[in-house]
Each structure stands twice: as structure tokens, then as C-alpha cells.
Design a protein around this motif. Structure first.
Motif, PDB file in Angstrom:
ATOM      1  N   TYR A 284       0.834  -1.212   0.000  1.00  0.00           N
ATOM      2  CA  TYR A 284       0.000   0.000   0.000  1.00  0.00           C
ATOM      3  C   TYR A 284       0.863   1.255   0.000  1.00  0.00           C
ATOM      4  CZ  TYR A 284      -3.286  -3.622   1.077  1.00  0.00           C
ATOM      5  OH  TYR A 284      -4.014  -4.767   1.016  1.00  0.00           O
ATOM      6  N   ARG A 285       1.983   1.133   0.651  1.00  0.00           N
ATOM      7  CA  ARG A 285       2.931   2.252   0.631  1.00  0.00           C
ATOM      8  C   ARG A 285       3.389   2.523  -0.815  1.00  0.00           C
ATOM      9  NH1 ARG A 285       7.881   2.846   4.877  1.00  0.00           N
ATOM     10  NH2 ARG A 285       9.131   4.334   3.732  1.00  0.00           N
ATOM     11  N   SER A 286       3.675   1.460  -1.536  1.00  0.00           N
ATOM     12  CA  SER A 286       4.101   1.608  -2.930  1.00  0.00           C
ATOM     13  C   SER A 286       2.970   2.172  -3.783  1.00  0.00           C
ATOM     14  CB  SER A 286       4.533   0.255  -3.513  1.00  0.00           C
ATOM     15  OG  SER A 286       5.609  -0.257  -2.780  1.00  0.00           O
ATOM     16  N   LEU A 287       1.744   1.707  -3.498  1.00  0.00           N
ATOM     17  CA  LEU A 287       0.591   2.190  -4.258  1.00  0.00           C
ATOM     18  C   LEU A 287       0.440   3.706  -4.107  1.00  0.00           C
ATOM     19  CD1 LEU A 287      -2.084   1.612  -5.850  1.00  0.00           C
ATOM     20  CD2 LEU A 287      -3.199   1.366  -3.612  1.00  0.00           C
ATOM     21  N   VAL A 288       0.469   4.183  -2.866  1.00  0.00           N
ATOM     22  CA  VAL A 288       0.295   5.622  -2.618  1.00  0.00           C
ATOM     23  C   VAL A 288       1.505   6.401  -3.156  1.00  0.00           C
ATOM     24  CG1 VAL A 288      -0.031   7.383  -0.839  1.00  0.00           C
ATOM     25  CG2 VAL A 288      -1.173   5.178  -0.622  1.00  0.00           C
ATOM     26  N   THR A 289       2.678   5.818  -3.023  1.00  0.00           N
ATOM     27  CA  THR A 289       3.880   6.461  -3.552  1.00  0.00           C
ATOM     28  C   THR A 289       3.731   6.698  -5.059  1.00  0.00           C
ATOM     29  OG1 THR A 289       5.273   5.427  -1.877  1.00  0.00           O
ATOM     30  CG2 THR A 289       6.384   6.210  -3.852  1.00  0.00           C
ATOM     31  N   ALA A 290       3.217   5.692  -5.757  1.00  0.00           N
ATOM     32  CA  ALA A 290       3.064   5.809  -7.213  1.00  0.00           C
ATOM     33  C   ALA A 290       1.952   6.792  -7.570  1.00  0.00           C
ATOM     34  CB  ALA A 290       2.756   4.438  -7.795  1.00  0.00           C
ATOM     35  N   LEU A 291       0.852   6.749  -6.809  1.00  0.00           N
ATOM     36  CA  LEU A 291      -0.304   7.579  -7.151  1.00  0.00           C
ATOM     37  C   LEU A 291      -0.072   9.071  -6.891  1.00  0.00           C
ATOM     38  CD1 LEU A 291      -3.281   5.417  -5.752  1.00  0.00           C
ATOM     39  CD2 LEU A 291      -2.735   5.861  -8.154  1.00  0.00           C
ATOM     40  N   THR A 292       0.849   9.400  -6.025  1.00  0.00           N
ATOM     41  CA  THR A 292       0.960  10.805  -5.615  1.00  0.00           C
ATOM     42  C   THR A 292       2.155  11.558  -6.217  1.00  0.00           C
ATOM     43  OG1 THR A 292       2.054  10.054  -3.594  1.00  0.00           O
ATOM     44  CG2 THR A 292      -0.303  10.545  -3.459  1.00  0.00           C
ATOM     45  N   ALA A 293       2.988  10.856  -6.980  1.00  0.00           N
ATOM     46  CA  ALA A 293       4.046  11.585  -7.692  1.00  0.00           C
ATOM     47  C   ALA A 293       3.381  12.300  -8.860  1.00  0.00           C
ATOM     48  CB  ALA A 293       5.093  10.596  -8.200  1.00  0.00           C
ATOM     49  N   PRO A 294       3.797  13.489  -9.259  1.00  0.00           N
ATOM     50  CA  PRO A 294       4.959  14.241  -8.812  1.00  0.00           C
ATOM     51  C   PRO A 294       4.660  15.287  -7.729  1.00  0.00           C
ATOM     52  CG  PRO A 294       4.092  15.235 -10.780  1.00  0.00           C
ATOM     53  CD  PRO A 294       3.173  14.079 -10.449  1.00  0.00           C
ATOM     54  N   LEU A 295       3.354  15.456  -7.389  1.00  0.00           N
ATOM     55  CA  LEU A 295       3.041  16.509  -6.408  1.00  0.00           C
ATOM     56  C   LEU A 295       3.743  16.221  -5.078  1.00  0.00           C
ATOM     57  CD1 LEU A 295       1.465  19.105  -6.007  1.00  0.00           C
ATOM     58  CD2 LEU A 295      -0.513  17.749  -5.280  1.00  0.00           C
ATOM     59  N   ARG A 296       3.846  14.933  -4.744  1.00  0.00           N
ATOM     60  CA  ARG A 296       4.532  14.535  -3.508  1.00  0.00           C
ATOM     61  C   ARG A 296       5.969  15.073  -3.482  1.00  0.00           C
ATOM     62  NH1 ARG A 296       7.597  10.253  -3.656  1.00  0.00           N
ATOM     63  NH2 ARG A 296       6.476   9.306  -5.386  1.00  0.00           N
ATOM     64  N   ARG A 297       6.649  14.954  -4.623  1.00  0.00           N
ATOM     65  CA  ARG A 297       8.053  15.404  -4.671  1.00  0.00           C
ATOM     66  C   ARG A 297       8.143  16.922  -4.565  1.00  0.00           C
ATOM     67  NH1 ARG A 297       8.427  11.623  -9.059  1.00  0.00           N
ATOM     68  NH2 ARG A 297       9.116   9.610  -8.255  1.00  0.00           N
ATOM     69  N   ARG A 298       7.119  17.600  -5.066  1.00  0.00           N
ATOM     70  CA  ARG A 298       7.117  19.070  -4.983  1.00  0.00           C
ATOM     71  C   ARG A 298       7.238  19.524  -3.533  1.00  0.00           C
ATOM     72  NH1 ARG A 298       5.676  23.913  -7.061  1.00  0.00           N
ATOM     73  NH2 ARG A 298       4.048  25.129  -6.039  1.00  0.00           N
ATOM     74  N   TYR A 299       6.691  18.721  -2.613  1.00  0.00           N
ATOM     75  CA  TYR A 299       6.737  19.093  -1.197  1.00  0.00           C
ATOM     76  C   TYR A 299       7.913  18.451  -0.466  1.00  0.00           C
ATOM     77  CZ  TYR A 299       1.961  20.438  -2.387  1.00  0.00           C
ATOM     78  OH  TYR A 299       0.863  20.998  -2.989  1.00  0.00           O
ATOM     79  N   GLY A 300       8.772  17.791  -1.219  1.00  0.00           N
ATOM     80  CA  GLY A 300       9.984  17.236  -0.611  1.00  0.00           C
ATOM     81  C   GLY A 300       9.824  15.845  -0.018  1.00  0.00           C
ATOM     82  N   TYR A 301       8.776  15.116  -0.449  1.00  0.00           N
ATOM     83  CA  TYR A 301       8.577  13.760   0.061  1.00  0.00           C
ATOM     84  C   TYR A 301       9.043  12.759  -0.993  1.00  0.00           C
ATOM     85  CZ  TYR A 301       5.426  16.355   3.160  1.00  0.00           C
ATOM     86  OH  TYR A 301       4.885  17.259   4.031  1.00  0.00           O
ATOM     87  N   ASP A 302      10.223  12.188  -0.804  1.00  0.00           N
ATOM     88  CA  ASP A 302      10.785  11.269  -1.804  1.00  0.00           C
ATOM     89  C   ASP A 302      10.253   9.853  -1.641  1.00  0.00           C
ATOM     90  OD1 ASP A 302      12.277  13.303  -2.947  1.00  0.00           O
ATOM     91  OD2 ASP A 302      13.873  13.059  -1.456  1.00  0.00           O
TER      92      ASP A 302
END
Ligand SMILES: [Zn+2]
Length: 302
Positions: A284-302
Motif C-alpha cells: 500500500y505504501r508503494s501504491l500511494v507512492t506511485a499515485l501521488t508523484a509528482p506533487l509529492r516530490r514538490r513538497y519534498g517527500y521522496d
């Protein structure tokens, strides 16, 4: 010090009973007040599970601030009983009591009109009013209409948090409520909600850059005093945020929000919740990681 409107000329951007709050009002809202101080409305945007209750709690460490919790929930759910965080029964709360004395008072009331009514009810006692309704789904458009209506006295504080932490918190909450976990669905739904809520704030920031501030939950939890001092300097220039004032309930009137709103918290007890890094299943961590890029990276969450 808060800005002040000229006593003989109340600007459109000023709150107060001088402003038009059309429609039937509770009698307590129709009495005249002589105050002319400009009150700023600080709206906490972003998705749920992002630490808005903590941020509101820390903002209310200043006696210049009054915190109203999730105002949108008051409009949506009506008929709130029980206690306000000021310690009084809702009907006896000096700010919510008159507004909720009758079921009809909120009939037809928009979020904007309720915000104005609350500031009128506060009567200029505070320089900043905090509404932590956030910008998920049905509230995504609220900051735009508030900004149009209230002008320069409106601020949006965009609170962001790592979407994996947000998603895991949403999954855990559904578990506590006894509903079926449905983890893939809930994780995906939280990721989508996170997008919507944050994109609404991003759009607001482009339209009104001078009324937009962004705070990361992780920075707030790791360095609360420093983050709050920086934020407060932007919201109320010239005023100082002092951690020693945390926990006073005289200026908190939150009917809705995280259970933390009723807790007694000191600055030393503010800790980042990192449980998701340990407990969230990798899939599930991988699922959310994939679904939220690239906005996630904009906030500094790699
Ligand atoms: Zn109260």
C-alpha cells in the motif's frame, strides 16, 4: 498589532456587524457593536490527517487568536450538543451558543456568512480567527469564495503532509470505526483526496500569492516553535508567538476536529507521528507512492 479600519469608514474587507450579513439572524447578532478592528481569517487548507488540529492548537497559543475548529462541519452536521473546547456546553459558549440556539439560525447560511457571523460575534476581541475546515472535496472551493468576499484580510495556510502518512492515518481511522479495512480502496481514495485538496491550495496560491502560506506538517512537528514563529510573523507582523501560552482554552471554541483539540498539550509533547513508516504494509505504501508523484516530490517527500 492588527491593522485597523478608519472608524468612520469601514472598508469592504473589514468584518463586523457593519458588514452585510443578510437574512434572518439570531437576536444576539443584531445588537450593535462599536468595534472597528480588522480581524483576519486564517483558513487551514489541505487534506485531513495532515495535522490541522495541531496547527490550530499552536496558533491559539496566542491570545490574539481565536480558534473555531472545522466550521464546515458545523454547517454540515448541525445540532451539535455536548461541550465546546472552551469547557462550556455548546449552548452556553459565548461564540457558538447564540448561533446554534435555534436550528433555523443556520438555515441557508453559507460558509462565508457563517464566518462573518462568527467574527461579528467575537466583536473584535481577537485579531485572528482560525477556521480549520481544510480543502478536501466539498470544501475545496471555500477559500476562493472567502478570499473574494473578505479581500486582503483572508489568509490560506496550506498544510501539507507526506501522502503515505495521510493515507495510513485514514486507513487506521476506518479500522477504529469498525468498517472493513478495504486497504487498497481506502489508500487510493486518500491519495486522490490528497491530490484534490492540495491542488485546490496550489491554485489558490497562484491566484492570491500574497494571501497564501505553506507549512509542512513534518516541519511543524519537528520544530514547532521555530515553524510557528515564522508563520506567525507572516500572519500578524509585529506580533510574537510565545510557546509558554500553549494550552489555554479561553480562546479555543472548536466543536469539530481531531480528538486532540480537547487534550492538554505542551510544546515538549509535540512529536511527529511516524508510525506509518513502521506499520504501513509495503504494497500500500508503494501504491500511494506511485499515485501521488509528482506533487509529492514538490513538497519534498521522496
Ligand atoms: Zn466555546
Amino acid at each position: 498589532m492588527a491593522e485597523r479600519c478608519p472608524a468612520d469608514h469601514v472598508q469592504d474587507s473589514c468584518f463586523g456587524p457593519e458588514n452585510d450579513i443578510s437574512g434572518p439572524l439570531h437576536p444576539s447578532l443584531t445588537k450593535s457593536r462599536s468595534r472597528t478592528e480588522v480581524t483576519k481569517l486564517v483558513y487551514i487548507g489541505g487534506y485531513g490527517h495532515s495535522g490541522s488540529t495541531l496547527l490550530e492548537y499552536l496558533l491559539a497559543a496566542s491570545p490574539k487568536v481565536v480558534a473555531f475548529g472545522e466550521v464546515a462541519s458545523v454547517l454540515r452536521e448541525r445540532g451539535r450538543k455536548g461541550k465546546c473546547t472552551c469547557g462550556r456546553e455548546v449552548r452556553l459558549c459565548p461564540l457558538w451558543g447564540p448561533l446554534l440556539a435555534s436550528a433555523e439560525t443556520l438555515d441557508g447560511m453559507t460558509h462565508e456568512r457563517l464566518a462573518r457571523a462568527l467574527v461579528a460575534q467575537d466583536g473584535g476581541a481577537h485579531a485572528v480567527l482560525v477556521d480549520s475546515s481544510k480543502t478536501a472535496w466539498h470544501s475545496a472551493a471555500v477559500p476562493f469564495s472567502l478570499a473574494r468576499e473578505l479581500g486582503p484580510d483572508f489568509r490560506l495556510v496550506h498544510l501539507v503532509r507526506d501522502p503515505r502518512a495521510v493515507s495510513w492515518s485514514a486507513v487506521k481511522k476506518s479500522g477504529r470505526r469498525g468498517t472493513r479495512p478495504l486497504m487498497p480502496l481506502r489508500s487510493g481514495s486518500a491519495a486522490l483526496g490528497w491530490w484534490v485538496a492540495n491542488l485546490a491550495c496550489e491554485r489558490f496560491g497562484r491566484l492570491y500569492p500574497d494571501r497564501y502560506l505553506r507549512v509542512r506538517y513534518e516541519d511543524l512537528a519537528r520544530a514547532p516553535a521555530e515553524t510557528m514563529r515564522r508563520l506567525f510573523a507572516e500572519i500578524l507582523p509585529g506580533s510574537e508567538w510565545r510557546p509558554g501560552d500553549i494550552g489555554g482554552s479561553g480562546n479555543r471554541h472548536q466543536l469539530y476536529g481531531n480528538r486532540m483539540r480537547s487534550a492538554s498539550l505542551s510544546l515538549a509533547e509535540v512529536k511527529e507521528d511516524t508510525g506509518w513508516t513502521r506499520d504501513m504494509p509495503p504494497a500500500y505504501r508503494s501504491l500511494v507512492t506511485a499515485l501521488t508523484a509528482p506533487l509529492r516530490r514538490r513538497y519534498g517527500y521522496d
